[in-house]
Design a protein around this motif. Structure first.
Motif, mmCIF file in Angstrom:
data_model
loop_
_atom_site.group_PDB
_atom_site.id
_atom_site.type_symbol
_atom_site.label_atom_id
_atom_site.label_comp_id
_atom_site.label_asym_id
_atom_site.label_seq_id
_atom_site.Cartn_x
_atom_site.Cartn_y
_atom_site.Cartn_z
ATOM 1 N N UNK A 195 0.812 -1.223 0.000
ATOM 2 C CA UNK A 195 0.000 0.000 0.000
ATOM 3 C C UNK A 195 0.845 1.272 0.000
ATOM 4 N N UNK A 238 2.118 1.785 -3.458
ATOM 5 C CA UNK A 238 1.019 2.221 -4.329
ATOM 6 C C UNK A 238 0.705 3.686 -4.087
ATOM 7 N N UNK A 242 -5.103 -0.161 -4.268
ATOM 8 C CA UNK A 242 -4.641 -0.878 -5.457
ATOM 9 C C UNK A 242 -4.053 -2.258 -5.142
ATOM 10 N N UNK A 243 -3.179 -2.379 -4.111
ATOM 11 C CA UNK A 243 -2.625 -3.717 -3.861
ATOM 12 C C UNK A 243 -3.712 -4.753 -3.566
ATOM 13 N N UNK A 266 -5.452 5.121 -4.535
ATOM 14 C CA UNK A 266 -4.145 4.453 -4.624
ATOM 15 C C UNK A 266 -3.938 3.408 -3.548
ATOM 16 N N UNK A 267 -4.417 3.721 -2.314
ATOM 17 C CA UNK A 267 -4.093 2.812 -1.215
ATOM 18 C C UNK A 267 -4.766 1.447 -1.353
ATOM 19 N N UNK A 281 -5.011 11.367 0.546
ATOM 20 C CA UNK A 281 -5.067 9.945 0.892
ATOM 21 C C UNK A 281 -4.048 9.639 1.966
ATOM 22 N N UNK A 286 -2.547 6.555 4.746
ATOM 23 C CA UNK A 286 -2.585 5.154 5.174
ATOM 24 C C UNK A 286 -1.828 5.016 6.482
#
Lengths: 482, 503
Positions: free
Chosen positions: A447, A450, B116-117, B113-114, A478, A480
C-alpha cells in the motif's frame, strides 16, 4: 410487535408522503440525510477491534460480525444523550448483548464467557461499525438492556462519589521517610548493578552470551526488589540484545546505555534539574499525573499522526500515541497502559485534528505529555510542509535532542517530500536531495508503494538511531497507516 | 566507524584483555574518550560515550532516484465511493465488488491508490475481474504491477491497442497477459483478433491453443468459420472439441449442415392414422467424415451411454433446432413428447440440451425444462441460466405456485442460485419470494434444522444481493438484514450517481 405503533413505521410513512413531493434528485438524497441526523457515534471496524482482549476473540468475533447472524439489532438514543446498541444472537442458547456507546464503551452479555468484552459484544460492535443502518431504532428498552444501563450508571455514580470525597491527608513525615527508604534501596541496587556490569564486561560480551538465563534473572529480580524497575527493563533489553542476530552491535550499545545511566545517577546532583527528572524516571520513579497536569499546558492544534501498540513482559500492554502540533511544530507522545484482559481504549483516529492543551512530563527534552483538554477531533485537509524538509535537518534536530537528553531512545520524525524506495533487498526512505535512511514497515509494504508511486509523500515515523519505523504516510488527501 | 568497531571487539573480548581503547580520533569525542580511559570501569564508560555518539551522528546514504508512475488524467474515486470500496474489498462485501468496478468504469473514476494492492491481489485470484480492475487501476496501477510478477496481467489489461508495439507485445507476453490481451482484442475488433490468433497458431502448444480458441466464443461469426473448420483437423482432441463446439453455434456452418444431413437419415416421420410418429434409426457405423466432425469411433462409456447412443447425442447436439422443427413440422414440445418414448431418449435429450444451450434457443430451453420425465436428468441449474431473466422468473414463479406449504421451491431456488450467476430480480419476483419466505416463517410449522440453519440464511442473503433494492423505500416488514443489504446497494448507486450529476 404491532408495526403500526412503532415510530419506525411512522418515520417511513412520513417519508413516503414527503417522498411524493420531491424531485428525483432529492429522492436519492434520503439515505444520507437520514444517516446524518442520527446522533450515534461513528466508529470504524478497526477501532471496534481495539476492544478485543486477545487475538482469539478477534477471530471469533469476525465470524459473527455479519448482519444475518443476528436475530435482532437495535439502537437507542436516550433523552440524556446516552446511546446504546443491543442485539440477540443464537449460539448454544440465545445470547443478549448490549453496548453503551457513551464515554468509554461498556459491554454486557449474558453468555458465560469470562472475557469482557466477549466475542458477542465485539461482533455486535463490529457489525455496528460496518452496517450501522441495520440497527433499528427503538424507544423502549428491553428489561435486560435497562438493567445493564442502570448497573453502569450506578457504578459511575459510585465513582463520582468517591472522586468527590476529599483526598486523604498526607502524613508528610511518613512520606519523607518512605522516600528516603526507597532512595537507599535504589542506591544499594545500583551499586550491585555496577559490580555486576563490571564483572560482565571483564569477561567480555562473548562470554556473557553463554551465561544462563538465571544469571540475568537474579539481577533483574534484585533491581525490582530494590524498586528500580526501569533498570530491570534495561537489563532485560541487554539480555534480549544478546540473543539477536547482530548481537555484537546491539549488546555493546545496550551495555553502554546501562553504564551511561549508572554514571549519570552517581553524579545526579550535578545534572540540570530537567535531566535529573529523566534519569529518575528511567530508573523507575513515576511522576504522578496530578503533578504533570499542574504544569503550564501547551495549547495548539494537534494532528494525530499514528500510534503503535506494544507489549512488555508480564502482559502489560501499552500504546504510544503520537501527536504533531500544527501551529508550532513539535511532537507529543501520549502513553496509555493496560494490563491483563483489560483492553486499551481505542486510539485517537488517524489524521484527525483537534484543539487541545497538553501538559509535559518533566524532562530535558519535551516528548511525553498528558492531554489536559481535548476538543472534538475534526476531519480537516491534511497539512503539507509541516514536517522536516530534509533528512539532514531531522537528524540534526535529533542530535540536538540527544545533547539535552542522551537517554532519548525514540525520536519522532515527520518528513515532507520523501519517497520510499526498495533497494538491495531492503526499504529506504529517500528525500529530495537523494539522501536516504533505512525504513522499516511493520505491515505490508505494497500500500505504501502504491500510495507513493515513486512520487514524494509525507511520512511520520519513529527513529531509533538506526532506522525509521514508519507509522503513517499521506499524499494529497489519501492517508494510510502502516 | 573504525573506533566503534575497535570498541565493540574490546567489549566482546572483555576488559581483562583490553582495559580501554586508547586510539581516538582527534575530535571532541576523542578528548572525552581518552579522558575516560583512566577512570574506573573505563571500557564501560567508553561504551556509554560511544552509544550516544553513534546515535547522534548517523548520516544518511546517497541513493539514486527510481522511476515514478505517470500521472493519471482521470480523477480518483470520491470519499463516499472509497468508503464503499474499503468495505467491498473485505470478505463479506466482495460479492458487490464487480458492481463497484462497473460503476467506477461508467463514472470514469480511478480506484484510490491505497486500495490498489488489495484489488490487484483479488484480480490475481479472480480472472474474471481482471479487465474491470485494469480499467480502474490507472497509470499508478500499471506502475505498481511492474514491481510484482504476479500482477503482470495488468499490463495487458492496460496496453494501448493502437500502439505499434502491439504485435511484439502479443508475441512475447506471458500466458496470463496474453489471455487478457486477446479478450480485449476480440472485443475491440473480432476479425483483427482472429488475425492475431492465426499469427501465433502454429507455434503454440495445445493447452494455449485451446484457451485462446475458447475466447473466440465472444463475437463469434461466420468470419471465423474457415479458421474453425481447419481446426477440425487439429492434432489435439481438446482443441478439436472446442472447434466443434464453436462451429455448432453457427447455424450456417458446414459442420451443422453436414450433421443435419446425417440427422435427416436418423429422424424419420411416420404418418399414422391420426398422429405422426417419430422413428429413430441409429447409425450403425461411423464414416471418417463424421469422425472429423467430432464423433468418436470408440468412445468411453459415459452416463450409461454406449457408442451408438453417444453418436446420436453428438449428432443432435450439432444440428440447428429450428431445422429440427422444420424437419419434423412440429413444435419443440411435441418433438420432445414423441422422442421421450424412443429407446434412445436419454442420449437424444442430452444432445438436444447441449444444442439448446449452444444456440440459447428460448423455446427449446423452456420445452426441455417442462419435459418432466424420469429419462431426463435434473437439469434446471444448467438450462435456467440461459433463459432470459423474465422467462426464468416466470418459470420459477410457476414452481412457487405449485408448492406453497413445504418450502421445497425455496430450497430449489437457493440451490439454483448457488449454481448459477446471479441476476437482478424484478420487483414482482422479489416480492413473491419474500412473501413465500415470510408465510413459511410465520406459519409456525416446525422447520427442519436444514431450513433454519442453511436455507433461510442463504435465502435472505440472496434476497439482499439480488432483490429489487427500491422495495426497501416502501413501508414494509422485511427482515433487517435484507433491508441493510438493499440500503448498501442504494447507497453505492447513489455515491456514483451524485458524481454523475456534478459532472
Amino acid at each position: 410487535m404491532d408495526l403500526r405503533k412503532s415510530p419506525v413505521f411512522y418515520g417511513i410513512v412520513w417519508r413516503i408522503f414527503k417522498f411524493k413531493k420531491m424531485s428525483g434528485h432529492d429522492r436519492q438524497d434520503i439515505g444520507t440525510q437520514e444517516q446524518d441526523t442520527v446522533a450515534l457515534p461513528l466508529i470504524s471496524p478497526e477501532q471496534a477491534l481495539q476492544y478485543a482482549p486477545d487475538d482469539s476473540s478477534v477471530k471469533a468475533a469476525k465470524k459473527l460480525a455479519a448482519v444475518n447472524h443476528w436475530q435482532s439489532l437495535h439502537q437507542h438514543t436516550g433523552a440524556d444523550g446516552h446511546s446504546l446498541i443491543w442485539g440477540e444472537i443464537r449460539g448454544s442458547s440465545l445470547y443478549q448483548s448490549s453496548i453503551i456507546l457513551t464515554g468509554n464503551f461498556h459491554f454486557a452479555c449474558n453468555c458465560p464467557s469470562f472475557k469482557r468484552p466477549c466475542k458477542h459484544g465485539l461482533a455486535l460492535l463490529m457489525t455496528y461499525a460496518h452496517s450501522q443502518h441495520a440497527f433499528v431504532g427503538q424507544e423502549r428498552l428491553p428489561d435486560w438492556v435497562s438493567k445493564h444501563l442502570d448497573k453502569t450508571s450506578e457504578a459511575a455514580a459510585k465513582k463520582a462519589e468517591k472522586a468527590a470525597k476529599p483526598a486523604k491527608v498526607v502524613d508528610e513525615t511518613a512520606q519523607a521517610k518512605r522516600v528516603a527508604a526507597r532512595e537507599n534501596k535504589v542506591e544499594a541496587g545500583l551499586q550491585e548493578l555496577q559490580l555486576w556490569l563490571d564483572d560482565l564486561i571483564r569477561s567480555g560480551l562473548a562470554h556473557a552470551k553463554t551465561l544462563s538465563y538465571s544469571h540475568f534473572q537474579r539481577m533483574k529480580q534484585r533491581l525490582i526488589d530494590g524498586q528500580a524497575s526501569g533498570l530491570a527493563a534495561l537489563v532485560d533489553e541487554l539480555q534480549s540484545a544478546l540473543a539477536q542476530t547482530d548481537w555484537q552491535q546491539l549488546a555493546a550499545a545496550q551495555a553502554g546505555r546501562l553504564q551511561l545511566l549508572l554514571s549519570a545517577y552517581q553524579r545526579l546532583d550535578s545534572l540540570p534539574d530537567a535531566l535529573q527528572a529523566d534519569v529518575r524516571s528511567l530508573i523507575g520513579w513515576n511522576t504522578p499525573q496530578d503533578q504533570v497536569l499542574a504544569t503550564t499546558p501547551t495549547s495548539d492544534r494537534w494532528l494525530v499522526v499514528g500510534s503503535r501498540e506494544l507489549e512488555t513482559e508480564h502482559h502489560l500492554r501499552y500504546r504510544r500515541q503520537w501527536l504533531w502540533a500544527v501551529h508550532q511544530p513539535q511532537a507529543a507522545l501520549v502513553l496509555t497502559f493496560t494490563a491483563g484482559f483489560q483492553p486499551l481504549p481505542p486510539p485517537l483516529p488517524l489524521a484527525r485534528q483537534f484543539d487541545g492543551a497538553l501538559c509535559w512530563y518533566p524532562g530535558a527534552w519535551r516528548q511525553r505529555a498528558l492531554i489536559k483538554e481535548q476538543g472534538m477531533p475534526e476531519n480537516l485537509p491534511l497539512p503539507s510542509n509541516l514536517g522536516y524538509p530534509s533528512l539532514a535537518q531531522a537528524l540534526a534536530h535529533q542530535a540536538e535532542a540527544l545533547a539535552l537528553n542522551p537517554f532519548l531512545a525514540i525520536f519522532p520524525m515527520l518528513l515532507d517530500n520523501v519517497i520510499p524506495q526498495y533497494h538491495d533487498g531492503r526499504w529506504w526512505l529517500c528525500d529530495h536531495r537523494q539522501q536516504a535512511v533505512p525504513l522499516q514497515i511493520q505491515g505490508e509494504s505494497w500500500p505504501l508503494l502504491a500510495l507513493s508511486g515513486g512520487h514524494p509523500l509525507t511520512m511520520f515515523g519513529e527513529w531509533d538511531g538506526q532506522r525509521l519505523t514508519g507509522l503513517c504516510a499521506w499524499q494529497d488527501d489519501e492517508i494510510i497507516s502502516l | 566507524m573504525k573506533h566503534w568497531q575497535e570498541l565493540k571487539i574490546a567489549a566482546l573480548l572483555g576488559s581483562q584483555k583490553t582495559a580501554a581503547v586508547l586510539h581516538w580520533p582527534e575530535q571532541d569525542v576523542g578528548v572525552l574518550g581518552r579522558a575516560l580511559a583512566n577512570q574506573p570501569s573505563a571500557l564501560l564508560q567508553q561504551l556509554a560515550l560511544m552509544s550516544v555518539y553513534q546515535r547522534a551522528g548517523q548520516l544518511p546514504v546517497t541513493l539514486a532516484p527510481t522511476g515514478a508512475a505517470a500521472s493519471d488524467a482521470r480523477p480518483y474515486a470520491s470519499a463516499a465511493m472509497s468508503r464503499h470500496l474499503a468495505y467491498l474489498l473485505g470478505n463479506e462485501g466482495q460479492i458487490y465488488l464487480p458492481l463497484w468496478l462497473e460503476l467506477a468504469r461508467q463514472a470514469r473514476v480511478l480506484a484510490p491508490r491505497r486500495y490498489l494492492p488489495a484489488l490487484l491481489k483479488l484480480g490475481d485470484q479472480q480472472k474474471t475481474w481482471r479487465l474491470q480492475i485494469a480499467d480502474v487501476a490507472g497509470a499508478r496501477g500499471g506502475w505498481l504491477a511492474q514491481h510484482n510478477p504476479d500482477w503482470r496481467w495488468l499490463l495487458a489489461g492496460q496496453f494501448d491497442l493502437s500502439s505499434p508495439a502491439l504485435t511484439e507485445f502479443w508475441q512475447t507476453a506471458p500466458q496470463a497477459s496474453r489471455e487478457l490481451l486477446f479478450e480485449r482484442l476480440r472485443a475491440a475488433d473480432a476479425n483483427a483478433a482472429l488475425g492475431f490468433l492465426q499469427q501465433v497458431w502454429a507455434e503454440e502448444n495445445a493447452a494455449t491453443r485451446k484457451v485462446l480458441l475458447e475466447k473466440l466464443r465472444a463475437g463469434l461469426s461466420m468470419a471465423d468459420h474457415d479458421f474453425l473448420e481447419n481446426c477440425l483437423d487439429d492434432r489435439s482432441k481438446a482443441v478439436k472439441d472446442v472447434a466443434v463446439d464453436l462451429l455448432a453455434r453457427l447455424p450456417e456452418s458446414a459442420l451443422v449442415q453436414r450433421l443435419q444431413q446425417v440427422a435427416a437419415r436418423i429422424v424419420h416421420i411416420r404418418k399414422g392414422m391420426i398422429v405422426k410418429h417419430i422413428e429413430i434409426i441409429a447409425l450403425d457405423s461411423l464414416s471418417p467424415a463424421l469422425e472429423r466432425d467430432g464423433l468418436e469411433a470408440k468412445p468411453k462409456r459415459v452416463d450409461n451411454l454406449g457408442e451408438k447412443a453417444q453418436w446420436l447425442r453428438d449428432v443432435f447436439a450439432g444440428i440447428g433446432l429450428d431445422w429440427l422443427n422444420r424437419h419434423c413440422t412440429m413444435s419443440a414440445e411435441t418433438i420432445l413428447e414423441k422422442l421421450l418414448h424412443s429407446e434412445w431418449a436419454n442420449a437424444i435429450m442430452q444432445g438436444l440440451m447441449l444444442a439448446a444451450k449452444r444456440q440459447r434457443h428460448q423455446d427449446w430451453l423452456l420445452a426441455l425444462l417442462h419435459a418432466d420425465s424420469v429419462k431426463m436428468p435434473a437439469t434446471d441449474s444448467e438450462l435456467l441460466p440461459l433463459l432470459s431473466p423474465d422467462r426464468r422468473e416466470h418459470y420459477l414463479l410457476a414452481q412457487f405456485k405449485a408448492d406453497k406449504k413445504t418450502g421445497a421451491a425455496l430450497k430449489t431456488l437457493v440451490a439454483l442460485c448457488n449454481a448459477m450467476p446471479s441476476w437482478s430480480w424484478s420487483a414482482d419476483f422479489t416480492v413473491r419470494v419474500m412473501e413465500s419466505y415470510q408465510s413459511l416463517n410465520r406459519s409456525g410449522a416446525p422447520l427442519s434444522y436444514e431450513f433454519e440453519r442453511q436455507v433461510f440464511p442463504q435465502l435472505l442473503a440472496l434476497l439482499g444481493r439480488c432483490g429489487d433494492a427500491a422495495l426497501g423505500l416502501q413501508p414494509n416488514q422485511y427482515p433487517p438484514q435484507v433491508l441493510a443489504n438493499w440500503q448498501l446497494r442504494r447507497d453505492l448507486q447513489q455515491a456514483f450517481s451524485t458524481h454523475h450529476e456534478k459532472n
